[in-house]
Design a protein around this motif. Structure first.
Motif, PDB file in Angstrom:
ATOM      1  N   UNK A  91      17.805  43.909  -5.405  1.00  0.00           N
ATOM      2  CA  UNK A  91      17.861  45.355  -5.668  1.00  0.00           C
ATOM      3  C   UNK A  91      18.018  46.182  -4.389  1.00  0.00           C
ATOM      4  N   UNK A  92      17.333  45.763  -3.313  1.00  0.00           N
ATOM      5  CA  UNK A  92      17.439  46.496  -2.050  1.00  0.00           C
ATOM      6  C   UNK A  92      18.847  46.361  -1.478  1.00  0.00           C
ATOM      7  N   UNK A  93      19.390  45.144  -1.522  1.00  0.00           N
ATOM      8  CA  UNK A  93      20.722  44.897  -0.971  1.00  0.00           C
ATOM      9  C   UNK A  93      21.784  45.643  -1.780  1.00  0.00           C
ATOM     10  N   UNK A  94      21.617  45.702  -3.102  1.00  0.00           N
ATOM     11  CA  UNK A  94      22.547  46.477  -3.915  1.00  0.00           C
ATOM     12  C   UNK A  94      22.509  47.952  -3.529  1.00  0.00           C
ATOM     13  N   UNK A  95      21.310  48.460  -3.233  1.00  0.00           N
ATOM     14  CA  UNK A  95      21.179  49.862  -2.813  1.00  0.00           C
ATOM     15  C   UNK A  95      21.851  50.079  -1.459  1.00  0.00           C
ATOM     16  N   UNK A  96      21.611  49.164  -0.521  1.00  0.00           N
ATOM     17  CA  UNK A  96      22.236  49.272   0.804  1.00  0.00           C
ATOM     18  C   UNK A  96      23.758  49.213   0.666  1.00  0.00           C
ATOM     19  N   UNK A  97      24.249  48.308  -0.179  1.00  0.00           N
ATOM     20  CA  UNK A  97      25.682  48.195  -0.404  1.00  0.00           C
ATOM     21  C   UNK A  97      26.263  49.464  -1.013  1.00  0.00           C
ATOM     22  N   UNK A  98      25.510  50.080  -1.924  1.00  0.00           N
ATOM     23  CA  UNK A  98      25.962  51.338  -2.531  1.00  0.00           C
ATOM     24  C   UNK A  98      26.069  52.439  -1.490  1.00  0.00           C
ATOM     25  N   UNK A  99      25.075  52.505  -0.590  1.00  0.00           N
ATOM     26  CA  UNK A  99      25.102  53.501   0.482  1.00  0.00           C
ATOM     27  C   UNK A  99      26.323  53.282   1.378  1.00  0.00           C
ATOM     28  N   UNK A 100      26.669  52.010   1.610  1.00  0.00           N
ATOM     29  CA  UNK A 100      27.818  51.677   2.462  1.00  0.00           C
ATOM     30  C   UNK A 100      29.150  51.780   1.726  1.00  0.00           C
ATOM     31  N   UNK A 101      29.086  52.075   0.425  1.00  0.00           N
ATOM     32  CA  UNK A 101      30.317  52.226  -0.352  1.00  0.00           C
ATOM     33  C   UNK A 101      30.953  50.919  -0.768  1.00  0.00           C
ATOM     34  N   UNK A 102      30.177  49.844  -0.823  1.00  0.00           N
ATOM     35  CA  UNK A 102      30.718  48.538  -1.203  1.00  0.00           C
ATOM     36  C   UNK A 102      30.739  48.383  -2.720  1.00  0.00           C
ATOM     37  N   UNK A 103      31.725  47.637  -3.206  1.00  0.00           N
ATOM     38  CA  UNK A 103      31.850  47.396  -4.641  1.00  0.00           C
ATOM     39  C   UNK A 103      30.671  46.553  -5.128  1.00  0.00           C
ATOM     40  N   UNK A 104      30.036  47.013  -6.209  1.00  0.00           N
ATOM     41  CA  UNK A 104      28.840  46.330  -6.697  1.00  0.00           C
ATOM     42  C   UNK A 104      29.144  44.918  -7.176  1.00  0.00           C
ATOM     43  N   UNK A 105      30.306  44.731  -7.814  1.00  0.00           N
ATOM     44  CA  UNK A 105      30.665  43.390  -8.287  1.00  0.00           C
ATOM     45  C   UNK A 105      30.890  42.424  -7.126  1.00  0.00           C
ATOM     46  N   UNK A 106      31.417  42.911  -6.013  1.00  0.00           N
ATOM     47  CA  UNK A 106      31.577  42.043  -4.833  1.00  0.00           C
ATOM     48  C   UNK A 106      30.217  41.569  -4.331  1.00  0.00           C
ATOM     49  N   UNK A 107      29.242  42.468  -4.322  1.00  0.00           N
ATOM     50  CA  UNK A 107      27.891  42.091  -3.901  1.00  0.00           C
ATOM     51  C   UNK A 107      27.314  41.066  -4.871  1.00  0.00           C
ATOM     52  N   UNK A 108      27.523  41.279  -6.160  1.00  0.00           N
ATOM     53  CA  UNK A 108      27.012  40.341  -7.158  1.00  0.00           C
ATOM     54  C   UNK A 108      27.687  38.978  -7.035  1.00  0.00           C
ATOM     55  N   UNK A 109      28.995  38.965  -6.782  1.00  0.00           N
ATOM     56  CA  UNK A 109      29.692  37.693  -6.575  1.00  0.00           C
ATOM     57  C   UNK A 109      29.075  36.926  -5.415  1.00  0.00           C
ATOM     58  N   UNK A 110      28.809  37.637  -4.330  1.00  0.00           N
ATOM     59  CA  UNK A 110      28.236  37.005  -3.147  1.00  0.00           C
ATOM     60  C   UNK A 110      26.817  36.521  -3.425  1.00  0.00           C
ATOM     61  N   UNK A 111      26.051  37.306  -4.194  1.00  0.00           N
ATOM     62  CA  UNK A 111      24.695  36.893  -4.575  1.00  0.00           C
ATOM     63  C   UNK A 111      24.744  35.618  -5.404  1.00  0.00           C
ATOM     64  N   UNK A 112      25.673  35.538  -6.357  1.00  0.00           N
ATOM     65  CA  UNK A 112      25.786  34.351  -7.214  1.00  0.00           C
ATOM     66  C   UNK A 112      26.108  33.120  -6.373  1.00  0.00           C
ATOM     67  N   UNK A 113      27.025  33.274  -5.415  1.00  0.00           N
ATOM     68  CA  UNK A 113      27.356  32.159  -4.525  1.00  0.00           C
ATOM     69  C   UNK A 113      26.145  31.745  -3.698  1.00  0.00           C
TER      70      UNK A 113
END
Length: 266
Positions: free
Chosen positions: A97-119
């Motif tokens: 949840x924290x990393x998703x928030x940081x990614x949102x602040x940085x303007x990163x695509x949420x699905x890209x973060x989730x893909x990386x989390x799954x890997x």
């Protein structure tokens, strides 16, 4: 090759690891500020109190950095170094949840973060070097893997498939026969959880989109889940596809080769 296929073809861990490192630095900074700001007032209570609090904050910072380093090493080496199961808990329940928030602040695509989390999650699960009998593994599929206009619905029993080859179900049925693996098709998260409760597997290999896989990994903890992203050439939840070879490869990494029928000599 379609854009939908490109998006889900090869999720990598490096994005999640990079965001995890950034989150660790932010956490260390917050810990430092939590000590530094009130430290002036702490000295008024006792001259040694700022030092004691500072030492406590340094220990917390050290734990955060050590945990991050262990996660990176575990995923890089593919081996269970220390506390891998506990680290999965930290990553799934707290860091994500924290990393998703940081990614949102940085303007990163949420699905890209989730893909990386799954890997990342897959690496942590595989690093524990499970060697399970086929009947202790469950392959869970979304119903949209089957063609929308197919008259024979395989929900509940994938072996109803007539193996016409128009969708990936044929290859998955063959995979089930090859390893004697239980394969189930679920129409949603509620039915998926019901299947898991009934089957009581030791490990789940699930196929779904980024959102459903991330949610399923979180809901199933501590049950280990290996996630395989589906491919969506026609959009979400409609005639989706999956790389059957990727499922085969993942199964080979967690199956007990001595008990798997595929390993027996003819």
């Amino acid at each position: 090759m379609s854009a939908a296929h490109d998006k889900t073809a090869a999720p990598r861990k490096r994005l999640f690891i990079g965001l995890m490192g950034l989150t660790c630095l932010i956490l260390v900074g917050v810990i430092f500020l939590a000590w530094w700001i009130p430290s002036k007032g702490l000295a008024n209570i006792h001259p040694d109190l700022p030092r004691y609090v500072g030492m406590s904050m340094a220990v917390l910072s050290g734990i955060a950095m050590l945990g991050t380093a262990l996660l990176v090493l575990t995923t890089a080496l593919g081996k269970d170094i220390f506390f891998t199961r506990f680290m999965r808990l930290v990553v799934i329940k707290f860091l994500l949840p924290v990393i998703e928030f940081v990614g949102k602040v940085l303007g990163l695509d949420r699905d890209r973060i989730r893909q990386s989390f799954i890997a990342m999650n897959n690496s942590l699960v595989i690093s524990q070097q499970y060697r399970l009998k086929p009947d202790r593994i469950l392959v869970l599929l979304p119903h949209c893997i089957q063609l929308f206009d197919c008259e024979i619905k395989v929900t509940g029993d994938i072996n109803k498939c007539v193996e016409c080859g128009r969708c990936n179900i044929k290859g998955l049925v063959e995979l089930g026969r090859k390893y004697h693996i239980d394969i189930s098709v679920a129409t949603g998260g509620t039915l998926a959880r019901k299947v898991i409760v009934e089957k009581r597997p030791k490990l789940v290999l699930a196929v779904a989109c980024e959102r459903d896989l991330t949610s399923g990994i979180k809901d199933c903890y501590p049950l280990p889940v290996i996630g395989i992203l589906n491919e969506r050439p026609f959009g979400p939840c409609f005639n989706t596809m999956v790389n059957v070879g990727a499922i085969d490869e993942a199964l080979q990494q967690v199956l007990d080769v001595h008990s798997s029928p595929a390993s027996e000599s003819p």
